[in-house]
Design a protein around this motif. Structure first.
Motif, mmCIF file in Angstrom:
data_model
loop_
_atom_site.group_PDB
_atom_site.id
_atom_site.type_symbol
_atom_site.label_atom_id
_atom_site.label_comp_id
_atom_site.label_asym_id
_atom_site.label_seq_id
_atom_site.Cartn_x
_atom_site.Cartn_y
_atom_site.Cartn_z
ATOM 1 N N ASP A 54 0.831 -1.207 0.000
ATOM 2 C CA ASP A 54 0.000 0.000 0.000
ATOM 3 C C ASP A 54 0.865 1.256 0.000
ATOM 4 N N LEU A 55 1.915 1.245 0.806
ATOM 5 C CA LEU A 55 2.799 2.407 0.896
ATOM 6 C C LEU A 55 3.554 2.632 -0.409
ATOM 7 N N VAL A 56 3.974 1.552 -1.070
ATOM 8 C CA VAL A 56 4.648 1.658 -2.366
ATOM 9 C C VAL A 56 3.747 2.386 -3.357
ATOM 10 N N GLY A 57 2.464 1.998 -3.384
ATOM 11 C CA GLY A 57 1.520 2.663 -4.277
ATOM 12 C C GLY A 57 1.309 4.115 -3.911
ATOM 13 N N GLU A 58 1.260 4.399 -2.630
ATOM 14 C CA GLU A 58 1.039 5.776 -2.165
ATOM 15 C C GLU A 58 2.227 6.676 -2.465
ATOM 16 N N LEU A 59 3.440 6.164 -2.243
ATOM 17 C CA LEU A 59 4.640 6.979 -2.454
ATOM 18 C C LEU A 59 5.091 6.997 -3.911
ATOM 19 N N GLY A 60 4.659 6.017 -4.691
ATOM 20 C CA GLY A 60 5.072 5.952 -6.085
ATOM 21 C C GLY A 60 6.540 5.586 -6.248
ATOM 22 N N LYS A 61 7.068 4.825 -5.292
ATOM 23 C CA LYS A 61 8.454 4.382 -5.356
ATOM 24 C C LYS A 61 8.478 2.868 -5.545
ATOM 25 N N THR A 62 9.641 2.326 -5.829
ATOM 26 C CA THR A 62 9.768 0.876 -5.900
ATOM 27 C C THR A 62 9.764 0.309 -4.486
ATOM 28 N N ARG A 63 9.593 -0.990 -4.393
ATOM 29 C CA ARG A 63 9.584 -1.647 -3.078
ATOM 30 C C ARG A 63 10.910 -1.421 -2.360
ATOM 31 N N ILE A 67 11.599 0.653 1.136
ATOM 32 C CA ILE A 67 12.257 0.077 2.309
ATOM 33 C C ILE A 67 13.450 0.934 2.723
ATOM 34 N N ARG A 68 14.244 1.385 1.746
ATOM 35 C CA ARG A 68 15.376 2.271 2.061
ATOM 36 C C ARG A 68 14.894 3.549 2.735
ATOM 37 N N PHE A 69 13.791 4.128 2.227
ATOM 38 C CA PHE A 69 13.224 5.353 2.787
ATOM 39 C C PHE A 69 12.794 5.126 4.241
ATOM 40 N N ILE A 70 12.094 4.023 4.492
ATOM 41 C CA ILE A 70 11.612 3.718 5.837
ATOM 42 C C ILE A 70 12.780 3.536 6.804
ATOM 43 N N VAL A 71 13.782 2.784 6.387
ATOM 44 C CA VAL A 71 14.930 2.539 7.261
ATOM 45 C C VAL A 71 15.665 3.842 7.548
ATOM 46 N N ARG A 72 15.867 4.683 6.523
ATOM 47 C CA ARG A 72 16.549 5.965 6.737
ATOM 48 C C ARG A 72 15.771 6.848 7.696
ATOM 49 N N GLU A 73 14.458 6.954 7.478
ATOM 50 C CA GLU A 73 13.623 7.769 8.370
ATOM 51 C C GLU A 73 13.708 7.259 9.803
ATOM 52 N N TRP A 74 13.620 5.941 9.976
ATOM 53 C CA TRP A 74 13.678 5.363 11.309
ATOM 54 C C TRP A 74 15.028 5.650 11.963
ATOM 55 N N MET A 75 16.114 5.503 11.193
ATOM 56 C CA MET A 75 17.452 5.744 11.733
ATOM 57 C C MET A 75 17.654 7.213 12.096
ATOM 58 N N GLU A 76 17.110 8.132 11.300
ATOM 59 C CA GLU A 76 17.212 9.548 11.627
ATOM 60 C C GLU A 76 16.401 9.881 12.878
ATOM 61 N N LYS A 77 15.182 9.364 12.955
ATOM 62 C CA LYS A 77 14.313 9.659 14.103
ATOM 63 C C LYS A 77 14.851 9.069 15.396
ATOM 64 N N ASN A 78 15.605 7.996 15.319
ATOM 65 C CA ASN A 78 16.170 7.364 16.507
ATOM 66 C C ASN A 78 17.641 7.729 16.713
ATOM 67 N N THR A 79 18.085 8.777 16.045
ATOM 68 C CA THR A 79 19.421 9.382 16.158
ATOM 69 C C THR A 79 20.582 8.443 15.815
ATOM 70 N N TYR A 80 20.316 7.451 14.976
ATOM 71 C CA TYR A 80 21.417 6.629 14.469
ATOM 72 C C TYR A 80 22.101 7.322 13.295
ATOM 73 N N LEU A 81 21.386 8.227 12.645
ATOM 74 C CA LEU A 81 21.927 9.047 11.560
ATOM 75 C C LEU A 81 21.656 10.501 11.883
ATOM 76 N N PRO A 82 22.502 11.398 11.404
ATOM 77 C CA PRO A 82 22.224 12.822 11.639
ATOM 78 C C PRO A 82 20.988 13.271 10.855
ATOM 79 N N VAL A 83 20.226 14.144 11.459
ATOM 80 C CA VAL A 83 19.025 14.691 10.826
ATOM 81 C C VAL A 83 19.449 15.873 9.971
#
Length: 96
Positions: A54-63, A67-83
């Motif tokens: 469902d999210l793939v269809g909503e965002l218009g990205k590939t699967r 997944i890369r987008f979700i992981v990056r967002e999660w890592m930024e929000k949990n301070t594993y990556l700089p925002v």
């Protein structure tokens, strides 16, 4: 003794490219292509797969991009990556 992996064979072939046969090079390239083709699959539970579809269809990205987008967002929000900080003069293409 174990046989060398595909990456090691390819590195060795690159070091002696003039000496390697065309057939050996074809075999290595086919193995590498097969590994790359099969490496992208991440299997999830059925409910996660449904939500991801469902999210793939909503965002218009590939699967994989989703997944890369979700992981990056999660890592930024949990301070594993700089925002990435935005200031008032930053261009946000209509979204902030």
């Amino acid at each position: 003794m174990s046989s060398p992996d595909t990456a090691t064979l390819m590195e060795e072939a690159a070091d002696r490219i003039a000496d390697i046969s065309r057939a050996d090079l074809q075999i290595m390239l086919r193995r590498a292509a097969l590994r790359l083709r099969n490496a992208g699959g991440v299997s999830m539970e059925d409910d996660v797969e449904d939500a991801l579809r469902d999210l793939v269809g909503e965002l218009g990205k590939t699967r994989n991009d989703t997944i890369r987008f979700i992981v990056r967002e999660w890592m930024e929000k949990n301070t594993y990556l700089p925002v990435h900080n935005l200031d008032e003069d930053s261009d946000v293409d209509g979204s902030a």
